[in-house]
Design a protein around this motif. Structure first.
Motif, PDB file in Angstrom:
ATOM      1  N   MET A 192       0.852  -1.190   0.000  1.00  0.00           N
ATOM      2  CA  MET A 192       0.000   0.000   0.000  1.00  0.00           C
ATOM      3  C   MET A 192       0.882   1.230   0.000  1.00  0.00           C
ATOM      4  N   ASP A 193       0.477   2.228  -0.822  1.00  0.00           N
ATOM      5  CA  ASP A 193       1.236   3.478  -0.819  1.00  0.00           C
ATOM      6  C   ASP A 193       0.582   4.464   0.154  1.00  0.00           C
ATOM      7  N   ASN A 194       1.086   5.712   0.188  1.00  0.00           N
ATOM      8  CA  ASN A 194       0.603   6.684   1.162  1.00  0.00           C
ATOM      9  C   ASN A 194      -0.767   7.253   0.809  1.00  0.00           C
ATOM     10  N   ASN A 195      -1.273   6.873  -0.371  1.00  0.00           N
ATOM     11  CA  ASN A 195      -2.629   7.267  -0.752  1.00  0.00           C
ATOM     12  C   ASN A 195      -3.643   6.164  -0.486  1.00  0.00           C
ATOM     13  N   GLY A 196      -3.202   5.073   0.103  1.00  0.00           N
ATOM     14  CA  GLY A 196      -4.107   4.005   0.468  1.00  0.00           C
ATOM     15  C   GLY A 196      -4.362   2.993  -0.637  1.00  0.00           C
ATOM     16  N   ARG A 197      -3.610   3.069  -1.742  1.00  0.00           N
ATOM     17  CA  ARG A 197      -3.834   2.138  -2.831  1.00  0.00           C
ATOM     18  C   ARG A 197      -2.955   0.894  -2.645  1.00  0.00           C
ATOM     19  N   TRP A 198      -3.533  -0.282  -2.890  1.00  0.00           N
ATOM     20  CA  TRP A 198      -2.809  -1.558  -2.747  1.00  0.00           C
ATOM     21  C   TRP A 198      -2.268  -2.000  -4.098  1.00  0.00           C
ATOM     22  N   SER A 199      -1.134  -2.640  -4.006  1.00  0.00           N
ATOM     23  CA  SER A 199      -0.599  -3.278  -5.221  1.00  0.00           C
ATOM     24  C   SER A 199      -1.359  -4.557  -5.513  1.00  0.00           C
ATOM     25  N   LYS A 200      -1.092  -5.157  -6.702  1.00  0.00           N
ATOM     26  CA  LYS A 200      -1.608  -6.492  -6.967  1.00  0.00           C
ATOM     27  C   LYS A 200      -0.855  -7.494  -6.087  1.00  0.00           C
ATOM     28  N   ALA A 201      -1.542  -8.524  -5.686  1.00  0.00           N
ATOM     29  CA  ALA A 201      -0.914  -9.547  -4.832  1.00  0.00           C
ATOM     30  C   ALA A 201       0.021 -10.429  -5.672  1.00  0.00           C
ATOM     31  N   ILE A 202       1.142 -10.768  -5.131  1.00  0.00           N
ATOM     32  CA  ILE A 202       2.050 -11.734  -5.763  1.00  0.00           C
ATOM     33  C   ILE A 202       2.259 -12.891  -4.810  1.00  0.00           C
ATOM     34  N   THR A 203       2.548 -14.063  -5.403  1.00  0.00           N
ATOM     35  CA  THR A 203       2.696 -15.254  -4.571  1.00  0.00           C
ATOM     36  C   THR A 203       3.986 -15.986  -4.919  1.00  0.00           C
ATOM     37  N   ARG A 204       4.499 -16.726  -3.998  1.00  0.00           N
ATOM     38  CA  ARG A 204       5.652 -17.593  -4.217  1.00  0.00           C
ATOM     39  C   ARG A 204       5.505 -18.812  -3.321  1.00  0.00           C
ATOM     40  N   ASN A 205       5.802 -19.977  -3.910  1.00  0.00           N
ATOM     41  CA  ASN A 205       5.746 -21.210  -3.129  1.00  0.00           C
ATOM     42  C   ASN A 205       7.052 -21.379  -2.358  1.00  0.00           C
ATOM     43  N   ILE A 206       6.963 -21.672  -1.118  1.00  0.00           N
ATOM     44  CA  ILE A 206       8.128 -21.875  -0.254  1.00  0.00           C
ATOM     45  C   ILE A 206       8.029 -23.272   0.344  1.00  0.00           C
ATOM     46  N   GLY A 207       9.054 -24.065   0.098  1.00  0.00           N
ATOM     47  CA  GLY A 207       9.076 -25.398   0.681  1.00  0.00           C
ATOM     48  C   GLY A 207       9.687 -25.355   2.066  1.00  0.00           C
ATOM     49  N   VAL A 208       9.052 -25.972   2.984  1.00  0.00           N
ATOM     50  CA  VAL A 208       9.578 -26.077   4.342  1.00  0.00           C
ATOM     51  C   VAL A 208       9.850 -27.552   4.606  1.00  0.00           C
ATOM     52  N   GLY A 209      11.102 -27.886   4.783  1.00  0.00           N
ATOM     53  CA  GLY A 209      11.408 -29.297   4.975  1.00  0.00           C
ATOM     54  C   GLY A 209      12.885 -29.510   5.213  1.00  0.00           C
ATOM     55  N   ASP A 210      13.324 -30.684   4.809  1.00  0.00           N
ATOM     56  CA  ASP A 210      14.653 -31.174   5.160  1.00  0.00           C
ATOM     57  C   ASP A 210      15.618 -30.977   3.993  1.00  0.00           C
ATOM     58  N   PHE A 211      16.755 -30.353   4.258  1.00  0.00           N
ATOM     59  CA  PHE A 211      17.842 -30.329   3.291  1.00  0.00           C
ATOM     60  C   PHE A 211      18.745 -31.543   3.554  1.00  0.00           C
ATOM     61  N   PRO A 212      19.043 -32.354   2.528  1.00  0.00           N
ATOM     62  CA  PRO A 212      19.915 -33.522   2.758  1.00  0.00           C
ATOM     63  C   PRO A 212      21.313 -33.089   3.198  1.00  0.00           C
ATOM     64  N   GLU A 213      21.966 -33.980   3.883  1.00  0.00           N
ATOM     65  CA  GLU A 213      23.376 -33.787   4.229  1.00  0.00           C
ATOM     66  C   GLU A 213      24.183 -34.821   3.455  1.00  0.00           C
ATOM     67  N   ALA A 214      25.060 -34.342   2.563  1.00  0.00           N
ATOM     68  CA  ALA A 214      25.845 -35.219   1.697  1.00  0.00           C
ATOM     69  C   ALA A 214      27.295 -35.252   2.161  1.00  0.00           C
ATOM     70  N   SER A 215      27.935 -36.389   1.960  1.00  0.00           N
ATOM     71  CA  SER A 215      29.355 -36.522   2.308  1.00  0.00           C
ATOM     72  C   SER A 215      30.016 -37.505   1.357  1.00  0.00           C
ATOM     73  N   ILE A 216      31.306 -37.286   1.121  1.00  0.00           N
ATOM     74  CA  ILE A 216      32.114 -38.207   0.310  1.00  0.00           C
ATOM     75  C   ILE A 216      32.747 -39.206   1.267  1.00  0.00           C
ATOM     76  N   GLU A 217      32.373 -40.475   1.121  1.00  0.00           N
ATOM     77  CA  GLU A 217      32.914 -41.510   2.010  1.00  0.00           C
ATOM     78  C   GLU A 217      34.344 -41.859   1.662  1.00  0.00           C
ATOM     79  N   SER A 218      34.607 -42.099   0.374  1.00  0.00           N
ATOM     80  CA  SER A 218      35.953 -42.508  -0.014  1.00  0.00           C
ATOM     81  C   SER A 218      36.159 -42.308  -1.508  1.00  0.00           C
ATOM     82  N   ILE A 219      37.417 -42.151  -1.872  1.00  0.00           N
ATOM     83  CA  ILE A 219      37.861 -42.135  -3.266  1.00  0.00           C
ATOM     84  C   ILE A 219      39.064 -43.058  -3.342  1.00  0.00           C
ATOM     85  N   THR A 220      39.018 -44.025  -4.252  1.00  0.00           N
ATOM     86  CA  THR A 220      40.088 -45.021  -4.339  1.00  0.00           C
ATOM     87  C   THR A 220      41.451 -44.350  -4.474  1.00  0.00           C
ATOM     88  N   GLY A 221      42.394 -44.766  -3.624  1.00  0.00           N
ATOM     89  CA  GLY A 221      43.750 -44.234  -3.692  1.00  0.00           C
ATOM     90  C   GLY A 221      43.951 -42.935  -2.945  1.00  0.00           C
TER      91      GLY A 221
END
Length: 262
Positions: free
Chosen positions: A1-30
């Motif tokens: 909303m601006d100072n004249n009381g007018r609202w913008s158009k609504a915008i949306t965005r999807n936000i995922g809430v959850g688990d980020f994997p944890e990755a690791s390198i176990e081994s590399i030959t040699g």
């Protein structure tokens, strides 16, 4: 909303809430250390990685990605093997993705693919060796990365100029000291190693060592003028050679063959 009381158009965005994997390198030959690993070019290298979702039981890991700073995408499996990494210093990156599309943080390893020395030829001087003579060996080798090379010469039966059956040097030549008993075909082995530990294939050098014939002469101790005197040579070759020529010199004052009388 601006100072004249007018609202913008609504915008949306999807936000995922959850688990980020944890990755690791176990081994590399040699690789004992993932921060400083050296592997010879052409060697089979197995990469093993794992990833887990620890913050939530509602997600699972569904994909993986291995990436090289030189060769690009390497694999999309948690574990894979390759022999085709390019020569050079690779930054290897591993990450994983879960079923809601969240990628893990990158985990990395530094892998140097080291070129293997190539041993192309060995020359023998002289080409024909008589027992008791010295033999000079010269090798021609190169390293793809121009690293310093060490030449390692070994033999089961012959000795080098250092008096041992093994001779190591940064120089590409060695001297073999033969004895009167070194008769027949003898073998010398050579391997070339660079400063990072990569070694060429072993090369076997075969040296044919010849033995001079053993000879003695028998003749009449006394003879009358105008009578025939018989001279007989008894010769043999312990190296298995066949006597093909006899030369007599009756005018030598030193015992050397200066001229052949008949």
């Amino acid at each position: 909303m601006d100072n004249n009381g007018r609202w913008s158009k609504a915008i949306t965005r999807n936000i995922g809430v959850g688990d980020f994997p944890e990755a690791s390198i176990e081994s590399i030959t040699g690789c004992l250390s993932l921060s400083d690993c050296v592997v010879n070019e052409g060697a089979n290298i197995e990469f093993k990685g794992t990833a887990v979702s620890t913050a939530s039981e509602d997600t699972e890991v569904v994909g993986y990605q291995w990436h090289s700073s030189i060769d690009g995408l390497l694999s999309e499996d948690a574990t894979f093997s390759t022999i085709s990494l390019s020569r050079g210093s690779h930054l290897i990156t591993f990450r994983a993705i879960n079923d809601i599309g969240f990628w893990s943080s990158n985990t990395t390893a530094n892998v140097l693919i080291n070129g293997v020395p190539v041993l192309s030829s060995v020359s023998i001087e002289p080409a024909s060796v008589v027992a008791g003579e010295n033999v000079i060996l010269f090798a021609l080798a190169n390293d793809p990365d121009d690293n310093p090379l060490v030449y390692t010469w070994t033999s089961d039966s012959l000795f080098f100029a250092n008096g041992q059956n093994l001779y190591e040097s940064s120089e590409n030549g060695s001297s073999v000291v033969t004895s009167d008993s070194d008769i027949g075909e003898k073998e010398v082995y050579l391997i070339v190693t660079d400063s990072l530990g990569a070694s060429s294939q072993s090369v076997t050098i075969k040296i044919q060592i010849l033995s001079p014939p053993l000879v003695s002469a028998i003749c009449d101790e006394e003879a009358a003028l105008n009578e025939d005197v018989l001279f007989t040579a008894i010769a043999s070759d312990k190296g298995g050679g066949r006597i093909v020529l006899y030369e007599w010199d009756f005018n030598s004052s030193t015992g050397d063959i200066d001229s052949v009388d008949f």
